[in-house]
Design an enzyme around this catalytic site. Structure first.
Site, PDB file in Angstrom:
ATOM      1  CG  HIS A 184      14.363  32.226  58.975  1.00  0.00           C
ATOM      2  ND1 HIS A 184      13.780  33.082  59.871  1.00  0.00           N
ATOM      3  CD2 HIS A 184      15.265  31.599  59.655  1.00  0.00           C
ATOM      4  CE1 HIS A 184      14.200  32.937  61.148  1.00  0.00           C
ATOM      5  NE2 HIS A 184      15.301  32.010  61.005  1.00  0.00           N
TER       6      HIS A 184
ATOM      7  CG  HIS B 261      18.280  30.314  52.319  1.00  0.00           C
ATOM      8  ND1 HIS B 261      19.066  29.504  53.114  1.00  0.00           N
ATOM      9  CD2 HIS B 261      18.540  30.281  51.065  1.00  0.00           C
ATOM     10  CE1 HIS B 261      19.669  28.650  52.141  1.00  0.00           C
ATOM     11  NE2 HIS B 261      19.270  29.006  50.995  1.00  0.00           N
TER      12      HIS B 261
ATOM     13  CG  HIS C 278      20.754  32.545  61.081  1.00  0.00           C
ATOM     14  ND1 HIS C 278      20.186  32.049  59.954  1.00  0.00           N
ATOM     15  CD2 HIS C 278      19.915  32.331  62.109  1.00  0.00           C
ATOM     16  CE1 HIS C 278      19.022  31.678  60.177  1.00  0.00           C
ATOM     17  NE2 HIS C 278      18.730  31.839  61.417  1.00  0.00           N
TER      18      HIS C 278
ATOM     19  NE  ARG D  41      17.183   0.702  66.135  1.00  0.00           N
ATOM     20  CZ  ARG D  41      17.563  -0.322  66.654  1.00  0.00           C
ATOM     21  NH1 ARG D  41      17.435  -0.636  67.686  1.00  0.00           N
ATOM     22  NH2 ARG D  41      17.923  -1.106  65.589  1.00  0.00           N
TER      23      ARG D  41
ATOM     24  NE  ARG E 176       9.637  24.219  65.228  1.00  0.00           N
ATOM     25  CZ  ARG E 176      10.334  23.496  65.855  1.00  0.00           C
ATOM     26  NH1 ARG E 176       9.794  22.457  66.177  1.00  0.00           N
ATOM     27  NH2 ARG E 176      11.316  23.644  66.382  1.00  0.00           N
TER      28      ARG E 176
ATOM     29  CD  GLU F 271      15.830  33.975  65.117  1.00  0.00           C
ATOM     30  OE1 GLU F 271      14.873  33.726  65.041  1.00  0.00           O
ATOM     31  OE2 GLU F 271      16.994  33.734  64.148  1.00  0.00           O
TER      32      GLU F 271
ATOM     33  CD  GLU G 177       8.858  24.450  59.769  1.00  0.00           C
ATOM     34  OE1 GLU G 177       9.631  24.458  60.726  1.00  0.00           O
ATOM     35  OE2 GLU G 177       9.158  25.020  58.760  1.00  0.00           O
TER      36      GLU G 177
ATOM     37  CE  LYS H 165      12.154  23.279  62.651  1.00  0.00           C
ATOM     38  NZ  LYS H 165      11.863  24.372  62.036  1.00  0.00           N
TER      39      LYS H 165
ATOM     40  CE  LYS I  64      11.487  26.975  68.529  1.00  0.00           C
ATOM     41  NZ  LYS I  64      12.843  27.110  67.829  1.00  0.00           N
TER      42      LYS I  64
ATOM     43  CG  ASN J 149      10.723  28.972  58.828  1.00  0.00           C
ATOM     44  OD1 ASN J 149      11.755  28.713  59.665  1.00  0.00           O
ATOM     45  ND2 ASN J 149      10.083  27.902  58.312  1.00  0.00           N
TER      46      ASN J 149
HETATM   47  N1  GLY Z   1      14.137  27.890  64.517  1.00  0.00           N
HETATM   48  C1  GLY Z   1      12.816  27.656  63.811  1.00  0.00           C
HETATM   49  C2  GLY Z   1      12.236  26.664  64.419  1.00  0.00           C
HETATM   50  O1  GLY Z   1      12.519  26.032  65.529  1.00  0.00           O
HETATM   51  O2  GLY Z   1      11.182  26.172  64.299  1.00  0.00           O
END
Ligand code: GLY
Length: 372
Positions: free
Chosen positions: A252, A256, A270, A124, A245, A188, A240, A146, A230, A249
Site C-alpha cells: 500500500h 499509494h 486501488h 453515537r 494489522r 487483495e 492497528e 474501518k 483478516k 498494508n
Molecule cells: N484494509 C486494511 C485494514 O482493514 O486494516
C-alpha cells in the site's frame, strides 16, 4: 457456506461466505430485521448493486413481511464525501433510525465505508450489516470495522472504527462484476498469501485461474481463507496499534504513490496499485537481501498471471523515483516523521520496517522505472 468468526470482546460477529446468501438474507439477518416491525428496512446501496442484486434482497425480506427503503449511492470514490455523508445521515434520521437499529449496506467498499461511518456517528453509533458485492469488499473492506470518507486532502482521512454486526459475502454477486474490478479485488487475496500464508500462496499459484474464473469451490476457498486471515489479524490488533494489522498494508505504501501519480483515477484501480506495490515491496526486500530474488519473481509471476500490472515502467508515469517518494510522504501511514514499510522475510512472512532509507527507495524506483 462457510462461517468465519471475528472475535472481538463484546462485539464479535460472523462473516458468512457462500453462493446466493442475499436470497436468504431474511433468515441470516433475522434478528436485525425483526425489530423494524412495520417500518421499512433501510438499505444503502450502490446504484449498480441495487440494479443487479436489489430484487433478490427485496424478495428475501418480503418473505418476512418487510419492505425496503432504498438510499442510492452513485458508484465511485466521490460519493465518500462530507456532502454524501450529510445527506445519508439526514436521510437515516428521517427514517427514524434508533440506536438499536441496523442499517444494511449493499455494494462495494465505497458504500460500506460511507454507510459504516454514518452508522458510527448516528445517535453515537447504531448497528449495521455489510452485504459486500465486490471481491475487494468481500475479502477486505467489509471486515474489520474501518469506515471513512475522503476529504480534499486525501482518501479515508476522516473515519472511525465501527464493526458491523454481520457480513454476508454472497459469492454469486461477483458474476456481474467487470473483469478488471474482479482482478483488482483478487490482488487483495494474493496479499494474504504473500504476507502470512505460504501454503495459500502455493495454492494460488495452482488454482488462481479457477478463482478468477469464479469456479464455486475455488472461489469459496479463496474468499474464506482471506476473510479468516483478516479476522485473525483484526482480533489481534483491532485498532492497528501493535503492528499486526499494519501488515495488511503490504503493497500500500508503494501503491499509494502510484495511485497519487495517476491522480487516483481509473488509470490505476486501488487493487491494481496494491498488486504492483506488492511486486515493488518484494523486489525491494530482495534488493536488501531479505528474500531471494527468485521469490520476488514468483510474486511478480503470480501478479502478472492474474492480468494485474507487474511492471511500473509499463505505466509510463513520466516521473522519477524522487517524486514517487514525495507522494509517499503525504501518505496517512506517515507516523512521527517516519514512513513504515511492509517488507518480506520470506513469502508468507511480512514484517513492518521503520528504518527504510527513502533515498534508497528513490534510487530503487529509478531502476524499476527503467525495467521493461
Ligand atoms: N484494509 C486494511 C485494514 O482493514 O486494516
Amino acid at each position: 457456506m462457510a462461517v468465519v468468526a471475528v472475535e472481538l470482546a463484546g462485539r464479535s460477529y460472523e462473516v458468512l461466505v457462500g453462493e446466493d446468501l442475499l436470497d436468504s438474507a431474511a433468515v441470516h439477518a433475522r434478528r436485525f430485521i425483526e425489530p423494524y416491525g412495520k417500518r421499512k428496512v433501510p438499505v444503502v446501496a450502490d446504484r449498480e448493486a441495487r440494479h443487479h442484486h436489489g430484487d433478490r434482497l427485496a424478495h428475501s425480506l418480503a418473505t418476512s413481511g418487510h419492505e425496503i427503503a432504498w438510499f442510492i449511492v452513485e458508484p465511485g470514490e466521490a460519493s465518500k464525501s462530507w456532502v454524501g455523508l450529510q445527506s445519508l445521515v439526514d436521510w437515516l434520521l428521517d427514517q427514524g433510525i434508533a440506536r438499536s437499529d441496523h442499517v444494511f449496506a449493499l455494494g462495494g467498499g465505497v458504500v460500506g465505508d460511507l454507510a459504516g461511518f454514518a452508522c458510527a456517528i448516528l445517535k453515537r453509533g447504531c448497528g449495521f450489516v455489510q452485504l459486500p458485492t465486490t471481491l475487494l469488499a468481500q475479502v477486505d473492506s467489509s471486515v474489520g470495522g474501518k469506515t471513512a470518507i475522503n476529504t480534499a486532502l486525501g482518501k479515508n482521512l476522516v473515519g472511525a472504527f465501527h464493526q458491523p454486526s454481520l457480513v454476508l459475502a454472497d459469492l454469486s454477486t461477483l458474476s456481474t462484476l467487470p473483469a478488471r474490478e474482479l482482478r483488482a479485488g483478487y490482488a487483495e487475496i494474493l496479499k494474504y498469501g504473500i504476507l502470512g500464508d505460504s501454503v495459500f500462496f502455493e495454492w494460488l499459484e495452482e488454482r488462481g485461474d479457477a478463482v478468477l474464473a469464479l469456479e464455486p469451490e475455488a472461489l469459496e476457498h479463496a474468499v474464506t481463507v482471506s476473510v479468516s486471515a483478516k479476522a485473525r489479524i483484526v482480533a489481534e490488533d483491532e485498532r492497528e496499534t501493535i503492528g499486526a494489522r499494519a501488515l495488511l498494508n503490504l503493497g500500500h505504501t508503494f501503491g499509494h504513490a502510484l495511485e497519487a501519480a495517476t491522480g487516483f483515477s481509473d488509470r490505476l484501480l486501488h487493487g491494481e496499485a496494491v498488486a504492483l506495490g506488492m511486486v515493488l515491496a518484494a523486489r525491494y526486500s530482495a534488493r536488501m537481501g531479505f528474500i531471494a530474488h527468485g521469490d520476488a519473481e514468483r510474486i511478480t509471476g503470480l501478479v502478472d498471471a492474474a492480468g494485474l500490472p507487474a511492471e511500473i515502467a509499463a505505466l509510463n508515469l513520466g516521473c522519477d523515483g524522487q517524486s514517487l517518494v514525495g507522494y509517499m510522504l503525504h501518505d496517512k501511514k506517515m507516523d512521527a516523521g517516519t514512513l513504515p514499510f511492509i517488507l518480506l522475510h520470506e513469502i508468507g512472512a511480512a514484517y513492518l520496517d521503520r528504518n527504510v532509507k527513502l533515498d534508497d527507495v528513490s534510487a530503487f524506483l529509478d531502476e524499476q522505472l527503467k525495467v521493461h
